[in-house]
Design an enzyme around this catalytic site. Structure first.
Site, PDB file in Angstrom:
ATOM      1  CG  HIS A 136      -1.821   1.155   1.473  1.00 59.84           C
ATOM      2  ND1 HIS A 136      -1.488   2.128   1.959  1.00 59.84           N
ATOM      3  CD2 HIS A 136      -3.311   0.886   1.265  1.00 59.84           C
ATOM      4  CE1 HIS A 136      -2.594   2.853   2.051  1.00 59.84           C
ATOM      5  NE2 HIS A 136      -3.760   2.244   1.602  1.00 59.84           N
ATOM      6  CG  ASP A 219       0.580  -2.352   6.314  1.00 55.95           C
ATOM      7  OD1 ASP A 219      -0.451  -2.450   6.811  1.00 55.95           O
ATOM      8  OD2 ASP A 219       0.424  -1.693   5.079  1.00 55.95           O
ATOM      9  CD  GLN A 222      -7.083  -4.383   4.201  1.00 59.43           C
ATOM     10  OE1 GLN A 222      -8.108  -5.039   4.378  1.00 59.43           O
ATOM     11  NE2 GLN A 222      -7.159  -3.038   4.038  1.00 59.43           N
ATOM     12  CE  LYS A 245      -7.256   0.124   6.420  1.00 64.26           C
ATOM     13  NZ  LYS A 245      -8.039   0.693   5.532  1.00 64.26           N
ATOM     14  CB  CYS A 388      -3.792   3.758  -1.177  1.00 61.87           C
ATOM     15  SG  CYS A 388      -4.735   4.963  -0.995  1.00 61.87           S
TER      16      CYS A 388
HETATM   17  N1  PLP Z   1      -1.855  -0.371   4.541  1.00 58.54           N
HETATM   18  C1  PLP Z   1      -2.610  -1.330   3.837  1.00 58.54           C
HETATM   19  C2  PLP Z   1      -2.516  -2.820   3.370  1.00 58.54           C
HETATM   20  C3  PLP Z   1      -3.878  -0.763   3.921  1.00 58.54           C
HETATM   21  O1  PLP Z   1      -5.028  -1.382   3.287  1.00 58.54           O
HETATM   22  C4  PLP Z   1      -4.402   0.589   4.412  1.00 58.54           C
HETATM   23  C5  PLP Z   1      -5.794   1.172   4.184  1.00 58.54           C
HETATM   24  O2  PLP Z   1      -6.332   0.794   3.345  1.00 58.54           O
HETATM   25  C6  PLP Z   1      -3.288   1.113   4.997  1.00 58.54           C
HETATM   26  C7  PLP Z   1      -2.073   0.655   5.009  1.00 58.54           C
HETATM   27  C8  PLP Z   1      -3.438   2.677   5.603  1.00 58.54           C
HETATM   28  O3  PLP Z   1      -4.240   2.403   6.508  1.00 58.54           O
HETATM   29  P1  PLP Z   1      -4.803   3.966   7.359  1.00 58.54           P
HETATM   30  O4  PLP Z   1      -5.322   4.685   6.110  1.00 58.54           O
HETATM   31  O5  PLP Z   1      -5.725   3.455   8.213  1.00 58.54           O
HETATM   32  O6  PLP Z   1      -3.765   4.598   7.848  1.00 58.54           O
END
Ligand code: PLP
Length: 430
Positions: A136, A219, A222, A245, A388
């Site tokens: 991401h 990370d 998910q 999430k 993203c």
């Molecule tokens: N990493 C992954 C794999 C994600 O799916 C997301 C959000 O969609 C993020 C990071 C970023 O999360 P946040 O926008 O809650 O900081």
């Protein structure tokens, strides 16, 4: 707050249990454009159970005082709720101690913190930061910013698509050994991709990196939703996730870190609560975890992680967990037989069996944004665009895509409605 298992699964059908779960989440009964809402954008954010909504409301009414600062009872109540949530997070991810659990504003903030502080302390000119091809943007851009400051380079573990060796979207873990050179100072990986839904072999990756003395950030944005997380068993050095999430409030995240590493990092932001003593000349910093929690935190949002994670446990455990797991298997089988078997549809992320229920795809010759708009008119909420993850989608040859992402509270009936509406929208646009 307690989510008691009600009744006996032998006496209640799977449908009864699913209805009971869905009744706990008010947004699932909304109507959009005159249709019952089918919410399939759970990878972006999840809907909240009443227990979390009530908790937030009660906290604002009954426990609204700043944390860690005052001697009066109201502030004690607020601090206790905040620290109780920290303890809940600790046990949910099996962190060794509360010192390992830092509240941030989200996954993005957690990764930025590590990227900035780790690179300031441990990364220099000519060093390498290794990331994954399925990342991401939140696990790409912070490293690029930090690398530029340090004079370092960001390198990527490619997927099979990037190597021209397949279309699965799997990270080429077999290439890792040759990429983990002496120059690599940190490895940042993804537990579950927000595009492909594929589960990366994090344990295998981490043990290989550790055999070369390289720390690993995971990370878990998910991953925390779709798989049990035990940070000690995983042996990751850092783990990041967002409350919103996993049924909690927005503007709240968690950074887990190993104590020796967190202690070795310089502070990130300066301000109140992260200090021990301050003079105009010099400051000494608070012990963990407050060293990284400068300023007034989102203390009410963070405290709501307690009921949010209790809800996540309720969805996973006992007869409810069993019923929802069965429903998820039915959804996945249905999606495989319909969407994923359609020769005009390319779903990014295979094999289908071994993935979270996240389906990102394109239909040949049809614009994803147009499909999403038509689906919205039919009450179906799905995401369209780059999600993203522009480099990953581009590697598949896509400049935009549609994504349907399921949560444990979604039903087979909703999957069927989604596919039916998609068919209608497709015919309208053909
Ligand atoms: N990493 C992954 C794999 C994600 O799916 C997301 C959000 O969609 C993020 C990071 C970023 O999360 P946040 O926008 O809650 O900081």
């Amino acid at each position: 707050m307690h989510f008691a298992q009600q009744g006996n699964y032998m006496e209640r059908t799977r449908e009864d249990i699913i209805s009971e779960v869905r009744a706990m989440v008010p947004a699932l009964s909304l109507r959009m454009n005159g249709q019952p809402l089918v919410y399939l954008d759970n990878a972006a954010t999840t809907q909240k159970p009443s227990q979390v909504l009530d908790f937030l409301n009660d906290a604002l009414k009954e426990r609204n005082a700043n944390v860690h600062r005052s001697m009066y009872e109201l502030s004690d109540l607020s601090t206790t709720a905040y620290e109780n949530a920290r303890e809940k997070v600790r046990s949910f991810i099996n962190a060794p101690a509360r010192e390992n659990v830092i509240f941030t504003s989200g996954t993005t903030a957690s990764i930025n913190l590590v990227a900035a502080c780790f690179c300031q302390r441990f990364v220099g000119k000519g060093d390498v930061i290794l990331i994954e091809g399925d990342s991401h943007h939140s696990n790409i851009v912070p490293w690029q910013i930090a690398a530029e400051r340090a004079g370092a380079e960001v390198q990527v573990i490619p997927t099979d698509v990037m190597l021209g060796e397949g279309r699965s979207g799997k990270v080429a873990v077999e290439r890792l050994a040759e990429l983990l050179t002496d120059k690599v100072k940190i490895l940042a990986i993804t537990q579950i991709s927000n595009i492909t839904g594929l589960l990366n072999p994090v344990g295998e990756i981490i043990s290989l990196a550790h055999s070369r003395g390289i720390p690993v950030l995971v990370d878990g944005a998910q991953g925390i939703v779709h798989s049990p997380v035990d940070v000690q068993a995983m042996d990751c050095d850092f783990y990041a996730f967002s409350a919103h999430k996993i049924y909690g409030a927005t503007g709240v995240g968690v950074l887990y870190g190993k104590k020796d590493l967190l202690e070795a990092l310089p502070p990130y932001m300066g301000g109140g609560d992260m200090v021990e003593t301050v003079t105009y000349q010099k400051t000494t910093y608070a012990q963990l975890p407050l060293k990284f929690e400068a300023g007034t935190p989102n203390f009410i949002g963070a405290a709501s992680l307690l009921p949010a994670l209790e809800f996540a446990e309720y969805l996973r455990e006992g007869e409810v967990g069993q019923a929802l797991k069965e429903e998820e298997a039915r959804i996945k089988a249905f999606m495989e037989q319909t969407l994923c078997s359609d020769p005009e549809v390319e779903v990014y992320g295979t094999p289908m069996g071994d993935k979270a229920p996240i389906y990102t795809f394109n239909i040949k010759g049809i614009n994803a944004g147009d499909l999403a708009q038509l689906l919205d008119k039919m009450g179906v909420a799905v995401r369209s665009g780059l999600m993203c993850a522009e480099p990953l989608l581009n590697s598949f040859g896509a400049t935009s895509a549609l994504r349907a992402s399921f949560a444990p509270y979604n039903t087979l009936e909703e999957a069927q409605k989604f596919v039916k509406c998609l068919e209608r929208a497709r015919k309208m646009l053909a």
